[in-house]
Design an enzyme around this catalytic site. Structure first.
Site, short mmCIF file in Angstrom:
data_model
loop_
_atom_site.label_atom_id
_atom_site.label_comp_id
_atom_site.label_asym_id
_atom_site.label_seq_id
_atom_site.Cartn_x
_atom_site.Cartn_y
_atom_site.Cartn_z
N ALA A 182 -6.51 4.51 7.57
CA ALA A 182 -5.08 4.47 7.90
C ALA A 182 -4.84 5.13 9.26
O ALA A 182 -5.45 4.75 10.25
CB ALA A 182 -4.28 5.13 6.78
N LYS B 134 2.52 6.21 -2.93
CA LYS B 134 3.54 7.09 -3.49
C LYS B 134 3.42 7.20 -5.00
O LYS B 134 3.40 8.30 -5.56
CB LYS B 134 4.93 6.58 -3.10
CG LYS B 134 6.06 7.43 -3.64
CD LYS B 134 7.41 6.83 -3.27
CE LYS B 134 8.55 7.64 -3.88
NZ LYS B 134 9.88 7.05 -3.58
N ASP C 33 0.82 -1.22 0.00
CA ASP C 33 0.00 0.00 0.00
C ASP C 33 0.85 1.27 0.00
O ASP C 33 0.48 2.27 -0.61
CB ASP C 33 -0.93 0.00 1.22
CG ASP C 33 -2.04 -1.03 1.10
OD1 ASP C 33 -2.37 -1.43 -0.04
OD2 ASP C 33 -2.58 -1.45 2.14
N GLY C 34 2.00 1.23 0.69
CA GLY C 34 2.88 2.40 0.72
C GLY C 34 3.41 2.75 -0.65
O GLY C 34 3.42 3.93 -1.05
N ASN D 150 -3.58 10.11 1.38
CA ASN D 150 -4.14 9.62 2.65
C ASN D 150 -4.51 10.75 3.60
O ASN D 150 -5.66 10.96 3.90
CB ASN D 150 -3.15 8.68 3.35
CG ASN D 150 -3.49 7.23 3.15
OD1 ASN D 150 -4.46 6.89 2.49
ND2 ASN D 150 -2.69 6.35 3.72
N GLU D 151 -3.47 11.44 4.09
CA GLU D 151 -3.73 12.45 5.11
C GLU D 151 -2.61 13.46 5.21
O GLU D 151 -1.47 13.22 4.78
CB GLU D 151 -3.94 11.80 6.48
CG GLU D 151 -2.69 11.33 7.19
CD GLU D 151 -2.17 10.00 6.71
OE1 GLU D 151 -0.95 9.93 6.41
OE2 GLU D 151 -2.94 9.03 6.63
N MET E 299 -7.92 6.28 11.26
CA MET E 299 -8.67 5.22 11.92
C MET E 299 -7.99 4.81 13.22
O MET E 299 -8.65 4.59 14.25
CB MET E 299 -8.81 4.00 11.00
CG MET E 299 -9.67 2.89 11.57
SD MET E 299 -9.63 1.38 10.57
CE MET E 299 -7.98 0.78 10.96
N ASP F 154 -1.66 15.94 21.09
CA ASP F 154 -0.49 15.51 20.32
C ASP F 154 -0.59 15.83 18.84
O ASP F 154 0.33 15.52 18.08
CB ASP F 154 -0.28 14.00 20.49
CG ASP F 154 0.25 13.64 21.87
OD1 ASP F 154 0.63 14.57 22.61
OD2 ASP F 154 0.27 12.44 22.21
#
Length: 296
Positions: free
Chosen positions: A192, A78, A73-74, A151-152, A195, A180
């Site tokens: 990801a 990308k 997935d990474g 994603n984020e 969640m 944080d």
């Protein structure tokens, strides 16, 4: 029935033997189908293939009809994000990683060939994944590839101290937070980091963004789902003399200081993902994340 996609690119995870072997298998299969194949530069260098057409991701986006991304997935995040910056090229994900939430085609040889054949003929379903873009203090000079997230976008503490944020949505004050950090996630990213921080799962086709606090020092701080047409302004307050870090999809860290402003909004570009015709997002939630399993 003729192929819908004739010029096919292959992009693999660098320095991974099982990915290189899959790339070689894919190349042979696609060649048998009479398709034109281009392999991403680093991907080709990892294989034993010779006299093959190679290109950069940007060239692939501009020249090819479809890109097949092999890896986890990474790697999919990308590659697909960068490809989408240059064109509307659709992407197919083949899982050679661990989870395989985004890379939805299994690497099983016979099933994979049947699935690929159908998709390349045009017998597929499509998911359009929205992306986010950001700027700091209205500075538009950041490289495009380092300012777009699939994603984020996360703002987190760089040391073990909570820090403060003040958030405005569409120019209206929304909330203050001490903790944080804060995650601003797309529907894709909602399964990801967001969640893991307690955020809701959003359907990929939903036109929404979710703001998820990270370890907020409050009993009434909750995730907030808003329209993806909204513009989010986040100010770093001077509480605890902060030094926070902004990251996109877990990469491209930017250090933030007190009183700096981060503006986040939907990017113009989307990632177009091709699946098998019978693809069911909710099957993926159940099988990959154990969602809604009956325990007894």
């Amino acid at each position: 029935m003729a192929f819908k996609y004739h010029k096919v690119a292959i992009v693999g995870k660098h320095y991974k033997k099982e990915v290189s072997q899959m790339v070689e298998t894919l190349y042979a299969y696609l060649q048998q189908q009479g398709l034109e194949i281009i392999i991403e530069n680093d991907t080709a260098a990892d294989t034993s293939l010779v006299n093959v057409a190679i290109a950069s991701l940007k060239e692939i986006a501009l020249r090819c009809d479809v890109a097949i991304v092999v890896g986890g997935d990474g790697n999919f995040l990308k590659a697909s994000r960068l490809l989408a910056l240059y064109s509307n090229i659709p992407v197919i994900g083949i899982n050679k990683g661990k989870l395989g939430f985004l890379t939805t085609l299994a690497a099983d040889d016979n099933a994979l060939k049947n699935d690929l054949y159908a998709i390349l003929k045009g017998d597929s379903s499509v998911t359009k994944m929205s992306m986010l873009k950001y700027r700091v203090d209205n500075n538009l000079r950041a490289p495009l590839e380092a300012s777009i997230a699939l994603n984020e976008i996360a703002i987190t503490a760089s040391r073990g101290l909570m820090f403060g944020l003040k958030v405005f949505i569409d120019g209206r004050y929304a909330f203050d937070q001490r903790g944080d950090g804060l995650i601003v996630s797309t529907p894709t990213g909602s399964t990801a980091h967001a969640m893991s921080a307690g955020g809701p799962i959003l359907n990929p086709n939903q036109n929404s963004v979710v703001l998820v606090p990270i370890c907020s020092h409050s009993l009434n701080s909750r995730p907030l789902v808003i329209s993806d047409e909204s513009v989010i302004d986040i100010y770093i307050t001077d509480y605890n003399d902060p030094e926070s870090v902004l990251s996109i999809d877990g990469r491209h860290d930017t250090i933030l200081k007190a009183h700096q402003k981060v503006t986040i909004q939907k990017a113009r570009k989307k990632v177009t993902v091709l699946h098998t015709k019978d693809y069911n997002y909710y099957d993926t939630l159940r099988e990959k994340l154990g969602w809604s399993k009956v325990l007894f």
